[in-house]
Design a protein around this motif. Structure first.
Motif, PDB file in Angstrom:
ATOM      1  N   ALA A 142       0.884  -1.148   0.001  1.00  0.00           N
ATOM      2  CA  ALA A 142      -0.002  -0.070  -0.077  1.00  0.00           C
ATOM      3  C   ALA A 142       0.910   1.145  -0.120  1.00  0.00           C
ATOM      4  O   ALA A 142       1.858   1.045   0.237  1.00  0.00           O
ATOM      5  CB  ALA A 142      -0.882   0.016   1.116  1.00  0.00           C
ATOM      6  N   VAL A 143       0.275   2.257  -0.468  1.00  0.00           N
ATOM      7  CA  VAL A 143       0.920   3.620  -0.472  1.00  0.00           C
ATOM      8  C   VAL A 143      -0.021   4.489  -0.283  1.00  0.00           C
ATOM      9  O   VAL A 143      -1.135   4.728  -0.854  1.00  0.00           O
ATOM     10  CB  VAL A 143       1.555   4.182  -2.000  1.00  0.00           C
ATOM     11  CG1 VAL A 143       2.412   5.271  -1.739  1.00  0.00           C
ATOM     12  CG2 VAL A 143       2.507   2.972  -2.474  1.00  0.00           C
ATOM     13  N   PHE A 144       0.317   5.644   0.776  1.00  0.00           N
ATOM     14  CA  PHE A 144      -0.569   6.587   1.249  1.00  0.00           C
ATOM     15  C   PHE A 144       0.104   7.811   0.953  1.00  0.00           C
ATOM     16  O   PHE A 144       1.297   8.141   1.501  1.00  0.00           O
ATOM     17  CB  PHE A 144      -1.150   6.665   2.780  1.00  0.00           C
ATOM     18  CG  PHE A 144      -2.048   5.483   2.977  1.00  0.00           C
ATOM     19  CD1 PHE A 144      -3.185   5.582   2.654  1.00  0.00           C
ATOM     20  CD2 PHE A 144      -1.706   3.966   3.381  1.00  0.00           C
ATOM     21  CE1 PHE A 144      -4.139   4.564   2.724  1.00  0.00           C
ATOM     22  CE2 PHE A 144      -2.612   3.209   3.386  1.00  0.00           C
ATOM     23  CZ  PHE A 144      -3.785   3.260   3.478  1.00  0.00           C
ATOM     24  N   PHE A 145      -0.418   8.929   0.061  1.00  0.00           N
ATOM     25  CA  PHE A 145       0.162   9.917   0.106  1.00  0.00           C
ATOM     26  C   PHE A 145      -0.608  11.042   1.183  1.00  0.00           C
ATOM     27  O   PHE A 145      -1.671  11.291   1.036  1.00  0.00           O
ATOM     28  CB  PHE A 145       0.027  10.756  -1.465  1.00  0.00           C
ATOM     29  CG  PHE A 145       0.650  10.057  -2.470  1.00  0.00           C
ATOM     30  CD1 PHE A 145       1.986  10.191  -3.076  1.00  0.00           C
ATOM     31  CD2 PHE A 145       0.091   8.772  -2.915  1.00  0.00           C
ATOM     32  CE1 PHE A 145       2.378   9.673  -3.968  1.00  0.00           C
ATOM     33  CE2 PHE A 145       0.899   7.859  -3.634  1.00  0.00           C
ATOM     34  CZ  PHE A 145       2.090   8.300  -4.475  1.00  0.00           C
ATOM     35  N   ILE A 146       0.083  11.717   1.926  1.00  0.00           N
ATOM     36  CA  ILE A 146      -0.384  12.612   3.005  1.00  0.00           C
ATOM     37  C   ILE A 146       0.067  13.928   2.896  1.00  0.00           C
ATOM     38  O   ILE A 146       1.305  14.263   2.866  1.00  0.00           O
ATOM     39  CB  ILE A 146      -0.042  12.047   4.503  1.00  0.00           C
ATOM     40  CG1 ILE A 146      -0.078  10.455   4.568  1.00  0.00           C
ATOM     41  CG2 ILE A 146      -0.642  12.717   5.438  1.00  0.00           C
ATOM     42  CD1 ILE A 146       0.374   9.856   5.803  1.00  0.00           C
ATOM     43  N   GLY A 147      -0.978  14.861   2.585  1.00  0.00           N
ATOM     44  CA  GLY A 147      -0.511  16.179   2.458  1.00  0.00           C
ATOM     45  C   GLY A 147      -0.108  16.914   3.651  1.00  0.00           C
ATOM     46  O   GLY A 147      -0.297  16.421   4.907  1.00  0.00           O
ATOM     47  N   PRO A 148       0.583  18.121   3.481  1.00  0.00           N
ATOM     48  CA  PRO A 148       0.918  19.108   4.808  1.00  0.00           C
ATOM     49  C   PRO A 148      -0.396  19.244   5.793  1.00  0.00           C
ATOM     50  O   PRO A 148      -0.026  19.499   7.037  1.00  0.00           O
ATOM     51  CB  PRO A 148       1.163  20.223   4.259  1.00  0.00           C
ATOM     52  CG  PRO A 148       1.848  19.932   2.933  1.00  0.00           C
ATOM     53  CD  PRO A 148       0.703  18.996   2.426  1.00  0.00           C
ATOM     54  N   ASP A 149      -1.544  19.253   5.103  1.00  0.00           N
ATOM     55  CA  ASP A 149      -2.934  19.181   6.077  1.00  0.00           C
ATOM     56  C   ASP A 149      -3.273  17.841   6.817  1.00  0.00           C
ATOM     57  O   ASP A 149      -4.062  17.909   7.277  1.00  0.00           O
ATOM     58  CB  ASP A 149      -3.884  19.762   5.308  1.00  0.00           C
ATOM     59  CG  ASP A 149      -4.306  19.003   4.193  1.00  0.00           C
ATOM     60  OD1 ASP A 149      -3.572  17.796   3.821  1.00  0.00           O
ATOM     61  OD2 ASP A 149      -5.186  19.032   3.438  1.00  0.00           O
ATOM     62  N   LYS A 150      -2.377  16.982   6.519  1.00  0.00           N
ATOM     63  CA  LYS A 150      -2.484  15.490   7.176  1.00  0.00           C
ATOM     64  C   LYS A 150      -3.634  14.852   6.484  1.00  0.00           C
ATOM     65  O   LYS A 150      -4.067  13.855   7.223  1.00  0.00           O
ATOM     66  CB  LYS A 150      -2.511  15.427   8.682  1.00  0.00           C
ATOM     67  CG  LYS A 150      -1.323  16.493   9.252  1.00  0.00           C
ATOM     68  CD  LYS A 150      -0.032  15.858   9.044  1.00  0.00           C
ATOM     69  CE  LYS A 150       1.002  16.689   9.501  1.00  0.00           C
ATOM     70  NZ  LYS A 150       1.109  18.098   8.991  1.00  0.00           N
ATOM     71  N   LYS A 151      -4.197  15.295   5.438  1.00  0.00           N
ATOM     72  CA  LYS A 151      -5.270  14.606   4.825  1.00  0.00           C
ATOM     73  C   LYS A 151      -4.819  13.553   3.597  1.00  0.00           C
ATOM     74  O   LYS A 151      -3.570  13.662   3.197  1.00  0.00           O
ATOM     75  CB  LYS A 151      -6.261  15.683   4.050  1.00  0.00           C
ATOM     76  CG  LYS A 151      -7.074  16.345   5.276  1.00  0.00           C
ATOM     77  CD  LYS A 151      -7.899  17.148   4.522  1.00  0.00           C
ATOM     78  CE  LYS A 151      -8.685  18.001   5.864  1.00  0.00           C
ATOM     79  NZ  LYS A 151      -9.783  19.164   5.309  1.00  0.00           N
ATOM     80  N   VAL A 152      -5.564  12.517   3.428  1.00  0.00           N
ATOM     81  CA  VAL A 152      -4.868  11.723   2.318  1.00  0.00           C
ATOM     82  C   VAL A 152      -5.282  12.286   0.850  1.00  0.00           C
ATOM     83  O   VAL A 152      -6.519  12.744   0.730  1.00  0.00           O
ATOM     84  CB  VAL A 152      -5.837  10.392   2.353  1.00  0.00           C
ATOM     85  CG1 VAL A 152      -5.452   9.506   1.235  1.00  0.00           C
ATOM     86  CG2 VAL A 152      -5.710   9.644   3.716  1.00  0.00           C
ATOM     87  N   LYS A 153      -4.159  12.488   0.083  1.00  0.00           N
ATOM     88  CA  LYS A 153      -4.246  12.847  -1.000  1.00  0.00           C
ATOM     89  C   LYS A 153      -4.319  11.913  -2.339  1.00  0.00           C
ATOM     90  O   LYS A 153      -4.915  12.210  -3.310  1.00  0.00           O
ATOM     91  CB  LYS A 153      -3.040  13.953  -1.503  1.00  0.00           C
ATOM     92  CG  LYS A 153      -2.928  14.838  -0.052  1.00  0.00           C
ATOM     93  CD  LYS A 153      -4.056  15.921  -0.355  1.00  0.00           C
ATOM     94  CE  LYS A 153      -3.776  16.800   0.802  1.00  0.00           C
ATOM     95  NZ  LYS A 153      -5.259  17.862   0.867  1.00  0.00           N
ATOM     96  N   ALA A 154      -3.885  10.783  -2.013  1.00  0.00           N
ATOM     97  CA  ALA A 154      -4.060   9.635  -2.852  1.00  0.00           C
ATOM     98  C   ALA A 154      -3.337   8.331  -2.326  1.00  0.00           C
ATOM     99  O   ALA A 154      -3.006   8.254  -1.107  1.00  0.00           O
ATOM    100  CB  ALA A 154      -2.994   9.989  -4.305  1.00  0.00           C
TER     101      ALA A 154
END
Length: 233
Positions: A142-154
Protein backbone atom coordinates in the motif's frame (compact mmCIF):
# COMPACT_ATOMS: atom_id res chain seq x y z
CA UNK A 1 -11.05 1.63 8.88
CA UNK A 2 -11.29 2.52 5.20
CA UNK A 3 -9.51 5.77 4.40
CA UNK A 4 -10.93 7.79 1.53
CA UNK A 5 -9.46 10.71 -0.38
CA UNK A 6 -9.68 13.81 1.77
CA UNK A 7 -9.88 11.90 5.05
CA UNK A 8 -7.61 12.92 7.89
CA UNK A 9 -4.77 10.40 8.17
CA UNK A 10 -4.67 9.05 11.75
CA UNK A 11 -2.03 10.52 14.05
CA UNK A 12 -0.58 7.14 15.01
CA UNK A 13 1.96 6.66 17.77
CA UNK A 14 4.58 4.58 15.98
CA UNK A 15 7.48 2.38 17.01
CA UNK A 16 10.13 2.83 14.32
CA UNK A 17 13.80 2.27 13.54
CA UNK A 18 14.52 5.87 14.60
CA UNK A 19 12.58 5.57 17.87
CA UNK A 20 9.00 6.26 18.92
CA UNK A 21 7.31 9.01 16.91
CA UNK A 22 3.90 10.67 16.66
CA UNK A 23 3.18 10.67 12.94
CA UNK A 24 1.75 14.18 12.53
CA UNK A 25 4.47 15.77 14.64
CA UNK A 26 7.18 13.88 12.74
CA UNK A 27 5.74 15.00 9.40
CA UNK A 28 5.54 18.65 10.47
CA UNK A 29 4.83 20.83 7.42
CA UNK A 30 6.10 18.21 4.97
CA UNK A 31 4.24 15.95 2.60
CA UNK A 32 4.43 12.31 3.61
CA UNK A 33 4.37 8.92 1.92
CA UNK A 34 3.66 5.89 4.09
CA UNK A 35 4.19 2.64 2.24
CA UNK A 36 3.91 -0.93 3.44
CA UNK A 37 5.77 -4.05 2.34
CA UNK A 38 4.90 -7.69 3.08
CA UNK A 39 8.01 -8.75 5.00
CA UNK A 40 11.68 -8.08 5.72
CA UNK A 41 14.33 -10.29 4.08
CA UNK A 42 12.18 -10.83 0.99
CA UNK A 43 13.41 -10.24 -2.57
CA UNK A 44 10.85 -7.84 -4.06
CA UNK A 45 10.70 -5.72 -0.89
CA UNK A 46 14.49 -5.46 -0.89
CA UNK A 47 14.42 -4.01 -4.42
CA UNK A 48 11.64 -1.59 -3.50
CA UNK A 49 13.15 -0.14 -0.32
CA UNK A 50 16.57 0.06 -1.93
CA UNK A 51 15.06 2.04 -4.80
CA UNK A 52 13.17 4.33 -2.40
CA UNK A 53 16.39 4.98 -0.47
CA UNK A 54 18.23 5.84 -3.68
CA UNK A 55 15.49 8.38 -4.45
CA UNK A 56 15.77 10.08 -1.04
CA UNK A 57 17.25 13.26 -2.60
CA UNK A 58 14.35 13.45 -5.08
CA UNK A 59 11.74 13.16 -2.33
CA UNK A 60 13.59 15.69 -0.16
CA UNK A 61 13.51 18.23 -3.02
CA UNK A 62 9.74 17.79 -3.01
CA UNK A 63 9.53 18.41 0.76
CA UNK A 64 8.33 14.84 1.26
CA UNK A 65 9.17 12.38 4.03
CA UNK A 66 9.06 8.61 3.48
CA UNK A 67 8.17 6.05 6.12
CA UNK A 68 7.95 2.28 5.56
CA UNK A 69 5.95 -0.40 7.37
CA UNK A 70 5.91 -4.18 7.59
CA UNK A 71 4.67 -6.86 9.96
CA UNK A 72 8.14 -7.40 11.41
CA UNK A 73 9.94 -6.39 14.60
CA UNK A 74 12.49 -3.61 15.01
CA UNK A 75 15.24 -6.21 15.44
CA UNK A 76 14.34 -7.65 12.05
CA UNK A 77 14.23 -4.19 10.48
CA UNK A 78 17.68 -3.25 11.80
CA UNK A 79 19.19 -6.49 10.56
CA UNK A 80 17.55 -6.17 7.16
CA UNK A 81 18.76 -2.57 6.77
CA UNK A 82 22.31 -3.93 6.51
CA UNK A 83 21.20 -6.08 3.58
CA UNK A 84 19.44 -3.11 2.00
CA UNK A 85 22.59 -1.02 2.19
CA UNK A 86 24.70 -3.81 0.74
CA UNK A 87 22.22 -4.33 -2.09
CA UNK A 88 21.69 -0.69 -3.05
CA UNK A 89 25.09 0.83 -2.29
CA UNK A 90 25.51 4.19 -0.50
CA UNK A 91 22.30 5.78 0.77
CA UNK A 92 21.72 9.44 1.50
CA UNK A 93 19.73 11.29 4.11
CA UNK A 94 18.51 14.64 2.81
CA UNK A 95 16.96 17.85 4.07
CA UNK A 96 16.04 20.05 1.14
CA UNK A 97 19.08 20.18 -1.14
CA UNK A 98 21.52 19.09 1.56
CA UNK A 99 22.36 15.38 1.63
CA UNK A 100 24.82 13.26 3.60
CA UNK A 101 25.90 9.64 3.27
CA UNK A 102 24.19 7.47 5.85
CA UNK A 103 26.45 5.50 8.21
CA UNK A 104 26.40 1.71 7.98
CA UNK A 105 23.41 0.27 9.82
CA UNK A 106 21.21 3.35 9.37
CA UNK A 107 18.71 4.03 6.62
CA UNK A 108 17.31 6.87 4.52
CA UNK A 109 13.90 6.76 6.21
CA UNK A 110 12.28 5.08 9.23
CA UNK A 111 10.55 1.69 9.08
CA UNK A 112 7.58 1.00 11.35
CA UNK A 113 7.34 -2.08 13.58
CA UNK A 114 3.83 -3.46 12.96
CA UNK A 115 4.51 -6.98 14.23
CA UNK A 116 1.06 -7.03 15.91
CA UNK A 117 -0.50 -6.14 12.51
CA UNK A 118 -2.58 -3.44 14.19
CA UNK A 119 -1.84 -0.73 11.63
CA UNK A 120 -2.10 -3.10 8.68
CA UNK A 121 -5.60 -4.09 9.81
CA UNK A 122 -6.68 -0.54 10.63
CA UNK A 123 -5.55 0.78 7.26
CA UNK A 124 -6.89 -2.16 5.22
CA UNK A 125 -3.44 -3.28 4.06
CA UNK A 126 -3.72 -7.05 4.65
CA UNK A 127 -3.18 -9.23 1.57
CA UNK A 128 -5.58 -12.20 1.94
CA UNK A 129 -3.53 -14.34 -0.44
CA UNK A 130 -0.10 -14.03 1.26
CA UNK A 131 1.04 -15.56 4.56
CA UNK A 132 4.29 -15.84 6.51
CA UNK A 133 5.84 -19.13 7.65
CA UNK A 134 3.64 -19.06 10.77
CA UNK A 135 0.48 -18.81 8.69
CA UNK A 136 -0.12 -15.16 9.57
CA UNK A 137 -1.32 -12.77 6.83
CA UNK A 138 1.18 -10.36 5.30
CA UNK A 139 0.69 -6.74 4.37
CA UNK A 140 -0.04 -5.77 0.79
CA UNK A 141 2.01 -3.08 -0.97
CA UNK A 142 0.00 0.00 0.00
CA UNK A 143 1.02 3.62 -0.56
CA UNK A 144 -0.61 6.59 1.17
CA UNK A 145 0.17 10.15 0.06
CA UNK A 146 -0.38 12.54 2.97
CA UNK A 147 -0.56 16.31 2.44
CA UNK A 148 0.83 18.96 4.80
CA UNK A 149 -2.75 19.28 6.11
CA UNK A 150 -2.48 15.58 7.13
CA UNK A 151 -5.23 14.54 4.72
CA UNK A 152 -5.08 11.62 2.28
CA UNK A 153 -4.31 12.99 -1.18
CA UNK A 154 -3.94 9.65 -3.01
CA UNK A 155 -3.51 5.95 -2.31
CA UNK A 156 -2.29 2.91 -4.22
CA UNK A 157 -2.68 -0.78 -3.42
CA UNK A 158 -0.64 -3.56 -5.04
CA UNK A 159 -0.67 -7.28 -4.20
CA UNK A 160 2.43 -8.73 -2.56
CA UNK A 161 3.41 -10.36 -5.86
CA UNK A 162 3.87 -7.05 -7.73
CA UNK A 163 6.63 -4.55 -7.03
CA UNK A 164 5.78 -0.87 -7.29
CA UNK A 165 7.13 1.66 -9.77
CA UNK A 166 8.74 4.50 -7.82
CA UNK A 167 9.00 6.63 -10.96
CA UNK A 168 5.19 6.57 -11.00
CA UNK A 169 5.08 7.40 -7.29
CA UNK A 170 7.24 10.46 -7.95
CA UNK A 171 5.13 11.39 -10.98
CA UNK A 172 1.93 11.16 -8.94
CA UNK A 173 3.50 13.22 -6.16
CA UNK A 174 4.48 15.92 -8.69
CA UNK A 175 0.91 16.01 -10.00
CA UNK A 176 -0.57 16.25 -6.50
CA UNK A 177 1.76 19.05 -5.49
CA UNK A 178 1.17 21.05 -8.67
CA UNK A 179 -2.61 20.68 -8.46
CA UNK A 180 -2.43 21.84 -4.82
CA UNK A 181 -0.97 25.15 -6.06
CA UNK A 182 -2.95 25.72 -9.26
CA UNK A 183 -6.46 24.81 -10.50
CA UNK A 184 -5.18 22.24 -12.99
CA UNK A 185 -5.40 18.56 -13.85
CA UNK A 186 -2.67 16.47 -15.43
CA UNK A 187 -3.42 14.40 -18.56
CA UNK A 188 -2.49 10.84 -19.34
CA UNK A 189 1.24 10.07 -19.06
CA UNK A 190 1.93 13.64 -17.87
CA UNK A 191 5.32 14.44 -16.39
CA UNK A 192 6.95 17.62 -15.13
CA UNK A 193 7.43 20.09 -17.98
CA UNK A 194 4.47 18.83 -20.02
CA UNK A 195 1.36 20.92 -20.60
CA UNK A 196 -1.42 20.63 -18.04
CA UNK A 197 -5.18 20.69 -18.51
CA UNK A 198 -7.38 23.56 -17.34
CA UNK A 199 -10.61 21.94 -16.07
CA UNK A 200 -14.04 23.27 -17.12
CA UNK A 201 -14.56 24.36 -13.50
CA UNK A 202 -12.06 27.20 -14.07
CA UNK A 203 -14.16 30.08 -15.38
CA UNK A 204 -13.03 32.01 -18.44
CA UNK A 205 -12.64 35.19 -16.37
CA UNK A 206 -10.19 33.38 -14.04
CA UNK A 207 -8.01 31.92 -16.80
CA UNK A 208 -5.94 35.09 -17.21
CA UNK A 209 -5.32 35.26 -13.46
CA UNK A 210 -3.98 31.73 -13.19
CA UNK A 211 -2.59 31.31 -16.71
CA UNK A 212 -1.34 34.71 -17.91
CA UNK A 213 0.56 32.97 -20.71
CA UNK A 214 -2.80 31.83 -22.12
CA UNK A 215 -4.41 28.47 -22.85
CA UNK A 216 -4.86 26.46 -26.02
CA UNK A 217 -8.40 25.25 -26.65
CA UNK A 218 -9.16 22.26 -28.89
CA UNK A 219 -12.18 23.41 -30.87
CA UNK A 220 -12.24 20.78 -33.63
CA UNK A 221 -13.98 18.01 -31.67
CA UNK A 222 -17.23 16.67 -33.19
CA UNK A 223 -19.17 17.96 -30.20
CA UNK A 224 -17.88 21.47 -30.76
CA UNK A 225 -17.38 21.80 -27.01
CA UNK A 226 -14.16 23.52 -25.98
CA UNK A 227 -13.61 21.52 -22.81
CA UNK A 228 -10.04 20.48 -23.62
CA UNK A 229 -7.89 23.43 -22.60
CA UNK A 230 -4.12 23.08 -22.24
CA UNK A 231 -1.58 25.38 -20.65
CA UNK A 232 2.13 25.45 -19.96
CA UNK A 233 3.05 26.15 -16.32
Amino acid sequence: MSLKLGDQFPNFQLKTTIGDIQLHEWLGDSWGILFSHPADYTPVCTTELSRAAKLAPDFAKRNTKLIGLSCDSLDNHHGWIKDLQAYSGPNFQCTGDKCKIIPHGEFAFPIIDDSDRKLAKELGMIDPAEFDNKGLPLTARAVFFIGPDKKVKASLLYPATTGRNFDEILRLLDSLQLSAKLPIATPVDWKVGDKVMVPPSVKDEDVQKFFPQGVQVKNDLPSGKGYIRMAQV
